[in-house]
Design a protein around this motif. Structure first.
Motif, PDB file in Angstrom:
ATOM      1  N   GLY A  32      26.367 -17.265  20.892  1.00 29.45           N
ATOM      2  CA  GLY A  32      26.210 -16.722  19.539  1.00 29.45           C
ATOM      3  C   GLY A  32      24.850 -17.026  18.942  1.00 29.45           C
ATOM      4  N   VAL A  33      24.355 -18.255  19.137  1.00 29.99           N
ATOM      5  CA  VAL A  33      23.036 -18.628  18.615  1.00 29.99           C
ATOM      6  C   VAL A  33      21.938 -17.829  19.316  1.00 29.99           C
ATOM      7  CG1 VAL A  33      21.364 -20.522  18.544  1.00 29.99           C
ATOM      8  CG2 VAL A  33      23.714 -20.903  17.808  1.00 29.99           C
ATOM      9  N   VAL A  34      22.057 -17.650  20.623  1.00 30.64           N
ATOM     10  CA  VAL A  34      21.042 -16.881  21.360  1.00 30.64           C
ATOM     11  C   VAL A  34      21.036 -15.428  20.894  1.00 30.64           C
ATOM     12  CG1 VAL A  34      20.441 -15.975  23.645  1.00 30.64           C
ATOM     13  CG2 VAL A  34      21.003 -18.390  23.370  1.00 30.64           C
ATOM     14  N   VAL A  35      22.202 -14.813  20.744  1.00 28.16           N
ATOM     15  CA  VAL A  35      22.279 -13.419  20.289  1.00 28.16           C
ATOM     16  C   VAL A  35      21.711 -13.297  18.875  1.00 28.16           C
ATOM     17  CG1 VAL A  35      23.875 -11.576  19.629  1.00 28.16           C
ATOM     18  CG2 VAL A  35      24.166 -12.766  21.804  1.00 28.16           C
ATOM     19  N   GLY A  88      12.228  -8.961  13.083  1.00 35.56           N
ATOM     20  CA  GLY A  88      10.880  -9.408  12.728  1.00 35.56           C
ATOM     21  C   GLY A  88       9.810  -8.577  13.407  1.00 35.56           C
ATOM     22  N   TRP A  89      10.032  -8.253  14.675  1.00 35.24           N
ATOM     23  CA  TRP A  89       9.065  -7.436  15.399  1.00 35.24           C
ATOM     24  C   TRP A  89       8.961  -6.047  14.777  1.00 35.24           C
ATOM     25  CZ3 TRP A  89      10.032  -3.013  18.440  1.00 35.24           C
ATOM     26  CH2 TRP A  89       8.932  -2.541  19.140  1.00 35.24           C
ATOM     27  N   LYS A  90      10.111  -5.444  14.430  1.00 30.78           N
ATOM     28  CA  LYS A  90      10.089  -4.116  13.808  1.00 30.78           C
ATOM     29  C   LYS A  90       9.379  -4.149  12.458  1.00 30.78           C
ATOM     30  CE  LYS A  90      12.111  -0.664  14.681  1.00 30.78           C
ATOM     31  NZ  LYS A  90      11.596   0.584  15.206  1.00 30.78           N
ATOM     32  N   GLN A  91       9.564  -5.236  11.710  1.00 36.04           N
ATOM     33  CA  GLN A  91       9.000  -5.327  10.366  1.00 36.04           C
ATOM     34  C   GLN A  91       7.494  -5.597  10.392  1.00 36.04           C
ATOM     35  OE1 GLN A  91      10.622  -4.817   7.509  1.00 36.04           O
ATOM     36  NE2 GLN A  91       8.879  -5.255   6.229  1.00 36.04           N
ATOM     37  N   PHE A  92       7.037  -6.450  11.306  1.00 37.12           N
ATOM     38  CA  PHE A  92       5.655  -6.917  11.255  1.00 37.12           C
ATOM     39  C   PHE A  92       4.769  -6.432  12.394  1.00 37.12           C
ATOM     40  CE2 PHE A  92       8.172 -10.177   9.008  1.00 37.12           C
ATOM     41  CZ  PHE A  92       7.640  -9.967   7.751  1.00 37.12           C
ATOM     42  N   ALA A  93       5.286  -5.624  13.305  1.00 32.50           N
ATOM     43  CA  ALA A  93       4.469  -5.081  14.388  1.00 32.50           C
ATOM     44  C   ALA A  93       3.480  -4.057  13.823  1.00 32.50           C
ATOM     45  CB  ALA A  93       5.353  -4.428  15.441  1.00 32.50           C
ATOM     46  N   ILE A  95      17.284 -11.556  15.177  1.00 28.57           N
ATOM     47  CA  ILE A  95      16.255 -11.925  14.191  1.00 28.57           C
ATOM     48  C   ILE A  95      14.867 -11.628  14.743  1.00 28.57           C
ATOM     49  CG2 ILE A  95      15.189 -13.880  13.004  1.00 28.57           C
ATOM     50  CD1 ILE A  95      18.037 -15.010  12.650  1.00 28.57           C
ATOM     51  N   ALA A  96      14.623 -11.920  16.016  1.00 24.26           N
ATOM     52  CA  ALA A  96      13.319 -11.635  16.625  1.00 24.26           C
ATOM     53  C   ALA A  96      13.031 -10.134  16.634  1.00 24.26           C
ATOM     54  CB  ALA A  96      13.270 -12.191  18.043  1.00 24.26           C
ATOM     55  N   TYR A  97      14.037  -9.322  16.960  1.00 26.74           N
ATOM     56  CA  TYR A  97      13.845  -7.870  16.981  1.00 26.74           C
ATOM     57  C   TYR A  97      13.541  -7.337  15.581  1.00 26.74           C
ATOM     58  CZ  TYR A  97      14.860  -2.907  17.313  1.00 26.74           C
ATOM     59  OH  TYR A  97      14.774  -1.547  17.224  1.00 26.74           O
TER      60      TYR A  97
END
Length: 152
Positions: free
Chosen positions: A40-43, A52-57, A48-50
């Motif tokens: 659950g923590v890994v998912v 963040g990438w969509k928001q700040f890429a 969250i990483a995805y």
């Protein structure tokens, strides 16, 4: 056999602290919960990483005003650059003039035609309804309206 012998053979219901507090879990049960929580923590971390990438890429199309010149009380020239990942496509940009109080007093849509350059500089004159003090690039998009399509 008497009635009391049968009662003695049945297990006694727990009483005291064992009745109040749960018994300890087996090692397999604890391991299962650890694995479920870890997955659950890994998912959650990947989600969250995805986001963040969509928001700040880097966006596919971006632009910024590099300067402006007040030409008269009803026009302003805005100089700007447009960056695009795919220079083969035309881009539509909105340039605007703003008054001292921050109100938008003029707006113009501009077509940046397809070219072989990733970064393009342009200058546009915007007609205003009252004196403008600043000119800016409001935004750019690859969705070019039909009335801005270049003539072939």
């Amino acid at each position: 056999m008497s009635k009391s012998d049968r009662v003695a053979d049945q297990p006694k219901p727990p009483s005291g602290p064992r009745a109040t507090y749960p018994t300890e879990q087996s090692p397999q049960s604890r391991r299962r919960w650890f694995i479920i929580c870890s997955v659950g923590v890994v998912v959650l971390g990947l989600v969250i990483a995805y986001l963040g990438w969509k928001q700040f890429a880097d966006p596919e199309i971006s632009g910024s005003a590099t300067g402006h010149e007040v030409l008269s009380s009803n026009s302003i020239a805005v100089q700007y650059t447009v960056n695009r990942q795919n220079p083969d496509e035309a881009v539509s940009c909105v340039v605007r003039g703003r008054a001292q109080d921050g109100a938008e007093v003029g707006r113009r849509e501009v077509l940046i035609p397809a070219s072989d350059q990733v970064q393009v500089g342009a200058r546009t004159v915007v007609q205003t309804s009252r004196p403008a003090v600043i000119g800016e690039l409001f935004g750019c998009t690859a969705a070019v309206p039909s009335y801005l399509q270049p003539e072939n």
